[in-house]
Write a protein that holds these residues in place. Structure first.
Motif, PDB file in Angstrom:
ATOM      1  N   THR A  27       0.830  -1.211   0.000  1.00 25.28           N
ATOM      2  CA  THR A  27       0.000   0.000   0.000  1.00 25.28           C
ATOM      3  C   THR A  27       0.862   1.257   0.000  1.00 25.28           C
ATOM      4  OG1 THR A  27      -1.727  -1.185   1.190  1.00 25.28           O
ATOM      5  CG2 THR A  27      -1.808   1.220   1.258  1.00 25.28           C
ATOM      6  N   MET A  28       1.887   1.298   0.837  1.00 27.96           N
ATOM      7  CA  MET A  28       2.749   2.483   0.886  1.00 27.96           C
ATOM      8  C   MET A  28       3.520   2.679  -0.418  1.00 27.96           C
ATOM      9  SD  MET A  28       4.153   2.801   4.780  1.00 27.96           S
ATOM     10  CE  MET A  28       4.937   1.222   4.845  1.00 27.96           C
ATOM     11  N   SER A  29       3.959   1.592  -1.050  1.00 29.94           N
ATOM     12  CA  SER A  29       4.680   1.748  -2.317  1.00 29.94           C
ATOM     13  C   SER A  29       3.756   2.255  -3.417  1.00 29.94           C
ATOM     14  CB  SER A  29       5.347   0.439  -2.721  1.00 29.94           C
ATOM     15  OG  SER A  29       4.375  -0.533  -3.012  1.00 29.94           O
ATOM     16  N   MET A  30       2.512   1.805  -3.449  1.00 32.60           N
ATOM     17  CA  MET A  30       1.557   2.308  -4.443  1.00 32.60           C
ATOM     18  C   MET A  30       1.224   3.784  -4.200  1.00 32.60           C
ATOM     19  SD  MET A  30       0.841   0.186  -6.735  1.00 32.60           S
ATOM     20  CE  MET A  30       2.231  -0.901  -6.777  1.00 32.60           C
ATOM     21  N   MET A  31       1.113   4.179  -2.925  1.00 31.55           N
ATOM     22  CA  MET A  31       0.855   5.590  -2.613  1.00 31.55           C
ATOM     23  C   MET A  31       2.036   6.464  -3.043  1.00 31.55           C
ATOM     24  SD  MET A  31      -1.044   5.177   1.078  1.00 31.55           S
ATOM     25  CE  MET A  31      -0.798   6.868   1.511  1.00 31.55           C
ATOM     26  N   TYR A  32       3.263   5.996  -2.838  1.00 31.34           N
ATOM     27  CA  TYR A  32       4.432   6.763  -3.230  1.00 31.34           C
ATOM     28  C   TYR A  32       4.536   6.874  -4.751  1.00 31.34           C
ATOM     29  CZ  TYR A  32       9.215   8.379  -3.557  1.00 31.34           C
ATOM     30  OH  TYR A  32      10.334   9.109  -3.857  1.00 31.34           O
ATOM     31  N   LEU A  33       4.248   5.804  -5.463  1.00 29.21           N
ATOM     32  CA  LEU A  33       4.256   5.867  -6.923  1.00 29.21           C
ATOM     33  C   LEU A  33       3.179   6.817  -7.446  1.00 29.21           C
ATOM     34  CD1 LEU A  33       4.905   2.170  -7.961  1.00 29.21           C
ATOM     35  CD2 LEU A  33       6.375   4.147  -8.316  1.00 29.21           C
ATOM     36  N   GLY A  34       2.015   6.820  -6.803  1.00 30.32           N
ATOM     37  CA  GLY A  34       0.967   7.765  -7.182  1.00 30.32           C
ATOM     38  C   GLY A  34       1.388   9.198  -6.937  1.00 30.32           C
ATOM     39  N   ARG A  35       2.073   9.445  -5.809  1.00 30.76           N
ATOM     40  CA  ARG A  35       2.554  10.790  -5.508  1.00 30.76           C
ATOM     41  C   ARG A  35       3.598  11.224  -6.527  1.00 30.76           C
ATOM     42  NH1 ARG A  35       6.594  13.571  -3.482  1.00 30.76           N
ATOM     43  NH2 ARG A  35       6.164  15.381  -2.203  1.00 30.76           N
ATOM     44  N   LEU A  36       4.504  10.317  -6.903  1.00 29.95           N
ATOM     45  CA  LEU A  36       5.501  10.660  -7.915  1.00 29.95           C
ATOM     46  C   LEU A  36       4.853  10.976  -9.256  1.00 29.95           C
ATOM     47  CD1 LEU A  36       8.400   8.121  -7.331  1.00 29.95           C
ATOM     48  CD2 LEU A  36       8.422  10.562  -6.933  1.00 29.95           C
ATOM     49  N   ALA A  37       3.821  10.234  -9.616  1.00 25.74           N
ATOM     50  CA  ALA A  37       3.172  10.438 -10.909  1.00 25.74           C
ATOM     51  C   ALA A  37       2.362  11.721 -10.947  1.00 25.74           C
ATOM     52  CB  ALA A  37       2.274   9.252 -11.231  1.00 25.74           C
ATOM     53  N   LEU A  38       1.830  12.161  -9.812  1.00 27.70           N
ATOM     54  CA  LEU A  38       0.948  13.329  -9.805  1.00 27.70           C
ATOM     55  C   LEU A  38       1.616  14.622  -9.357  1.00 27.70           C
ATOM     56  CD1 LEU A  38      -2.222  11.623  -8.327  1.00 27.70           C
ATOM     57  CD2 LEU A  38      -1.757  12.188 -10.710  1.00 27.70           C
ATOM     58  N   LYS A  39       2.624  14.552  -8.503  1.00 28.77           N
ATOM     59  CA  LYS A  39       3.205  15.757  -7.912  1.00 28.77           C
ATOM     60  C   LYS A  39       4.613  16.089  -8.386  1.00 28.77           C
ATOM     61  CE  LYS A  39      -0.172  16.577  -4.998  1.00 28.77           C
ATOM     62  NZ  LYS A  39      -0.931  17.786  -4.977  1.00 28.77           N
ATOM     63  N   ASN A  40       5.276  15.204  -9.072  1.00 26.39           N
ATOM     64  CA  ASN A  40       6.641  15.442  -9.495  1.00 26.39           C
ATOM     65  C   ASN A  40       6.669  16.485 -10.610  1.00 26.39           C
ATOM     66  OD1 ASN A  40       9.349  15.258  -9.992  1.00 26.39           O
ATOM     67  ND2 ASN A  40       9.362  13.053 -10.303  1.00 26.39           N
ATOM     68  N   PRO A  41       7.540  17.503 -10.513  1.00 30.77           N
ATOM     69  CA  PRO A  41       7.558  18.536 -11.554  1.00 30.77           C
ATOM     70  C   PRO A  41       8.127  18.054 -12.885  1.00 30.77           C
ATOM     71  CG  PRO A  41       9.273  18.947  -9.952  1.00 30.77           C
ATOM     72  CD  PRO A  41       8.451  17.817  -9.418  1.00 30.77           C
ATOM     73  N   ALA A  42       8.796  16.932 -12.920  1.00 29.23           N
ATOM     74  CA  ALA A  42       9.357  16.434 -14.168  1.00 29.23           C
ATOM     75  C   ALA A  42       8.351  15.605 -14.968  1.00 29.23           C
ATOM     76  CB  ALA A  42      10.587  15.583 -13.884  1.00 29.23           C
ATOM     77  N   VAL A  43       7.177  15.355 -14.417  1.00 29.18           N
ATOM     78  CA  VAL A  43       6.163  14.550 -15.096  1.00 29.18           C
ATOM     79  C   VAL A  43       5.121  15.477 -15.701  1.00 29.18           C
ATOM     80  CG1 VAL A  43       4.389  12.800 -14.796  1.00 29.18           C
ATOM     81  CG2 VAL A  43       6.523  12.621 -13.543  1.00 29.18           C
ATOM     82  N   SER A  44       4.856  15.328 -16.980  1.00 30.07           N
ATOM     83  CA  SER A  44       3.862  16.151 -17.665  1.00 30.07           C
ATOM     84  C   SER A  44       2.797  15.244 -18.266  1.00 30.07           C
ATOM     85  CB  SER A  44       4.535  16.980 -18.760  1.00 30.07           C
ATOM     86  OG  SER A  44       3.576  17.704 -19.480  1.00 30.07           O
ATOM     87  N   TRP A  45       1.564  15.354 -17.785  1.00 27.05           N
ATOM     88  CA  TRP A  45       0.458  14.551 -18.301  1.00 27.05           C
ATOM     89  C   TRP A  45      -0.310  15.284 -19.392  1.00 27.05           C
ATOM     90  CZ3 TRP A  45      -0.150   9.548 -16.929  1.00 27.05           C
ATOM     91  CH2 TRP A  45       0.509   9.111 -15.794  1.00 27.05           C
ATOM     92  N   ASP A  46      -0.270  16.615 -19.389  1.00 27.26           N
ATOM     93  CA  ASP A  46      -1.022  17.417 -20.350  1.00 27.26           C
ATOM     94  C   ASP A  46      -0.026  18.187 -21.219  1.00 27.26           C
ATOM     95  OD1 ASP A  46      -2.958  18.771 -21.703  1.00 27.26           O
ATOM     96  OD2 ASP A  46      -3.506  20.096 -20.059  1.00 27.26           O
ATOM     97  N   HIS A  47       0.312  17.633 -22.365  1.00 25.80           N
ATOM     98  CA  HIS A  47       1.318  18.259 -23.221  1.00 25.80           C
ATOM     99  C   HIS A  47       0.757  19.394 -24.077  1.00 25.80           C
ATOM    100  CE1 HIS A  47       4.457  15.423 -22.238  1.00 25.80           C
ATOM    101  NE2 HIS A  47       3.599  14.423 -22.398  1.00 25.80           N
ATOM    102  N   THR A  48      -0.549  19.515 -24.195  1.00 22.27           N
ATOM    103  CA  THR A  48      -1.103  20.571 -25.036  1.00 22.27           C
ATOM    104  C   THR A  48      -1.190  21.899 -24.293  1.00 22.27           C
ATOM    105  OG1 THR A  48      -3.335  19.900 -24.429  1.00 22.27           O
ATOM    106  CG2 THR A  48      -2.423  18.953 -26.436  1.00 22.27           C
TER     107      THR A  48
END
Length: 82
Positions: A27-48
């Motif tokens: 559970t903690m590893s999935m929460m950390y991966l979710g935080r990295l995917a949503l809050k990390n400044p190097a990740v861009s989900w909306d390229h337009t």
């Protein structure tokens, strides 16, 4: 499947901490991966709309989960604006 696990836990109660800690770690590893995917400044989900979100960060923005010796409120920007 759950009936088999419940039957094994009833016959071997020493397995209960094992299931507890394995489940908590997963559970903690999935929460950390979710935080990295949503809050990390190097990740861009909306390229337009925002293709380079890391350019919008202010120098006093704390993006790390844990900051031991760094006070982000006193940092100044060193580079130019893009």
């Amino acid at each position: 499947m759950f009936a088999t696990v419940a039957k094994q836990l009833k016959s071997h109660p020493a397995l209960i901490p094992l299931f507890f800690f394995i489940g908590g770690g997963a559970t903690m590893s999935m929460m950390y991966l979710g935080r990295l995917a949503l809050k990390n400044p190097a990740v861009s989900w909306d390229h337009t709309n925002n293709p380079e979100p890391w350019n919008n960060l202010k120098p006093d923005h704390q993006y790390k989960l844990f900051a031991i010796n760094t006070d982000y409120s006193k940092l100044k920007k060193n580079g130019p604006d893009f």
